[in-house]
Design a protein around this motif. Structure first.
Motif, PDB file in Angstrom:
ATOM      1  N   UNK A 149     -14.898  -0.835  46.411  1.00 24.15           N
ATOM      2  CA  UNK A 149     -15.480  -0.024  45.301  1.00 24.15           C
ATOM      3  C   UNK A 149     -14.900  -0.482  43.890  1.00 24.15           C
ATOM      4  N   UNK A 150     -15.741  -0.412  42.692  1.00 23.88           N
ATOM      5  CA  UNK A 150     -15.231  -0.654  41.193  1.00 23.88           C
ATOM      6  C   UNK A 150     -14.866  -2.189  41.277  1.00 23.88           C
ATOM      7  N   UNK A 151     -15.334  -3.157  42.186  1.00 23.44           N
ATOM      8  CA  UNK A 151     -14.797  -4.426  41.960  1.00 23.44           C
ATOM      9  C   UNK A 151     -16.136  -5.344  42.411  1.00 23.44           C
ATOM     10  N   UNK A 152     -15.981  -6.610  42.020  1.00 21.81           N
ATOM     11  CA  UNK A 152     -17.050  -7.321  42.776  1.00 21.81           C
ATOM     12  C   UNK A 152     -16.961  -7.657  44.057  1.00 21.81           C
ATOM     13  N   UNK A 181      -8.675 -15.641  42.589  1.00 25.09           N
ATOM     14  CA  UNK A 181      -8.555 -16.005  41.120  1.00 25.09           C
ATOM     15  C   UNK A 181      -9.970 -15.850  40.303  1.00 25.09           C
ATOM     16  N   UNK A 182     -10.955 -16.504  41.006  1.00 25.58           N
ATOM     17  CA  UNK A 182     -12.378 -16.497  40.329  1.00 25.58           C
ATOM     18  C   UNK A 182     -12.682 -15.142  40.261  1.00 25.58           C
ATOM     19  N   UNK A 208     -13.933 -13.313  37.022  1.00 24.74           N
ATOM     20  CA  UNK A 208     -14.980 -12.973  36.404  1.00 24.74           C
ATOM     21  C   UNK A 208     -15.074 -11.381  36.007  1.00 24.74           C
ATOM     22  N   UNK A 209     -14.271 -10.820  36.759  1.00 26.40           N
ATOM     23  CA  UNK A 209     -14.303  -9.401  36.495  1.00 26.40           C
ATOM     24  C   UNK A 209     -13.591  -9.147  34.862  1.00 26.40           C
ATOM     25  N   UNK A 210     -12.537 -10.091  34.602  1.00 32.32           N
ATOM     26  CA  UNK A 210     -12.148 -10.027  33.218  1.00 32.32           C
ATOM     27  C   UNK A 210     -12.988 -10.117  32.249  1.00 32.32           C
ATOM     28  N   UNK A 211     -13.686 -11.188  32.522  1.00 30.41           N
ATOM     29  CA  UNK A 211     -14.788 -11.664  31.627  1.00 30.41           C
ATOM     30  C   UNK A 211     -15.932 -10.625  31.440  1.00 30.41           C
ATOM     31  N   UNK A 247     -16.613  -8.957  27.917  1.00 25.78           N
ATOM     32  CA  UNK A 247     -18.242  -8.885  27.497  1.00 25.78           C
ATOM     33  C   UNK A 247     -18.666  -7.353  27.343  1.00 25.78           C
ATOM     34  N   UNK A 248     -18.201  -6.662  28.119  1.00 26.03           N
ATOM     35  CA  UNK A 248     -18.553  -4.930  27.961  1.00 26.03           C
ATOM     36  C   UNK A 248     -17.876  -4.283  26.754  1.00 26.03           C
ATOM     37  N   UNK A 249     -16.628  -5.074  26.362  1.00 29.33           N
ATOM     38  CA  UNK A 249     -15.963  -4.471  25.251  1.00 29.33           C
ATOM     39  C   UNK A 249     -16.814  -4.875  23.862  1.00 29.33           C
ATOM     40  N   UNK A 250     -17.109  -6.251  23.971  1.00 25.50           N
ATOM     41  CA  UNK A 250     -17.884  -6.866  22.917  1.00 25.50           C
ATOM     42  C   UNK A 250     -19.227  -6.017  22.579  1.00 25.50           C
ATOM     43  N   UNK A 251     -19.793  -5.843  23.622  1.00 28.23           N
ATOM     44  CA  UNK A 251     -21.015  -5.086  23.574  1.00 28.23           C
ATOM     45  C   UNK A 251     -20.704  -3.764  22.703  1.00 28.23           C
ATOM     46  N   UNK A 252     -19.735  -3.083  23.445  1.00 30.42           N
ATOM     47  CA  UNK A 252     -19.438  -1.877  22.630  1.00 30.42           C
ATOM     48  C   UNK A 252     -19.086  -1.982  21.252  1.00 30.42           C
TER      49      UNK A 252
END
Length: 160
Positions: A66-69, A78-79, A83-86, A90-95
Motif C-alpha cells: 500500500x502507498x508504495x511502488x 534503493x532504486x 523512484x518514489x522520492x523523485x 515531481x508532485x511537489x513541483x507540479x503543486x
C-alpha cells in the motif's frame, strides 16, 4: 516499475516507447504506476524493450504494497526508494507551478475587478502555507511523520 526502469535505461521517453509499442501514452503511464496490463500489451512493450515477457508478466502478478511502488525483482530497494522520492519531488513541483499560475490569474482578476482591496493575499497565504508544508514534507525538513512514526502507528493498530 520495471517497465519504467528499462525505458529510462534505454533513454526512451514515455511517448517514444508508447508509439513504438503501439499503445497510448496514457496506458504506458498507468502501467509504469503499477496498473495491470493485458498480456498483449506487455508483449508489445517487451518486444520494444528487448526483454523477456515473463519478467514483465511476473511484476504484474506480484502484490503491491500500500502507498508504495510495486515490488519487483528487477529493482533494488534503493532504486525503488529513489523512484518514489523523485515521484514525490515531481508532485511537489507540479503543486508549486499550479499555485503560481492560479495566484497570477487571481492577482490579475483582483487588480481588474477591485484594485483598492487586495483580497488575493488571503488565498495566496492559505494555499502558500499548504505548498510550503508539502515542500517541507517532500524534502524532509521536518520529519514528523517519518519511518519511526509509521512503525509506532502500525504497532499501535496491531495491538503490539
Amino acid at each position: 516499475m520495471i517497465v519504467r526502469k528499462l525505458r529510462l535505461d534505454r533513454g526512451l521517453s514515455q511517448e517514444q516507447l508508447a508509439e513504438m509499442a503501439g499503445i497510448s501514452t496514457r496506458t504506458l503511464q498507468r502501467i509504469e504506476r503499477g496498473a495491470r496490463a493485458s498480456p498483449e500489451t506487455l508483449k508489445c512493450i517487451a518486444a520494444v524493450l528487448d526483454t523477456d515477457f515473463s519478467l514483465l508478466r511476473k511484476e504484474q502478478t506480484m502484490p503491491a504494497e500500500p502507498n508504495s511502488l510495486p515490488p519487483s525483482t528487477g529493482l533494488t530497494p534503493e532504486e525503488r526508494d529513489a523512484m518514489e522520492y523523485v515521484r514525490d519531488i515531481k508532485g511537489f513541483y507540479g503543486h508549486a507551478v499550479q499555485y503560481a499560475v492560479v495566484m497570477v490569474v487571481l492577482l490579475l482578476l483582483n487588480l481588474f475587478t477591485n484594485p483598492d482591496y487586495l483580497w488575493v493575499v488571503w488565498p495566496a497565504l492559505g494555499w502558500g502555507l499548504g505548498v510550503a508544508v508539502h515542500g517541507m514534507n517532500v524534502f524532509e525538513v521536518f520529519n514528523v511523520f517519518g519511518t519511526e512514526w509509521e512503525k509506532r502507528q502500525i504497532d499501535k493498530r496491531l495491538g503490539r
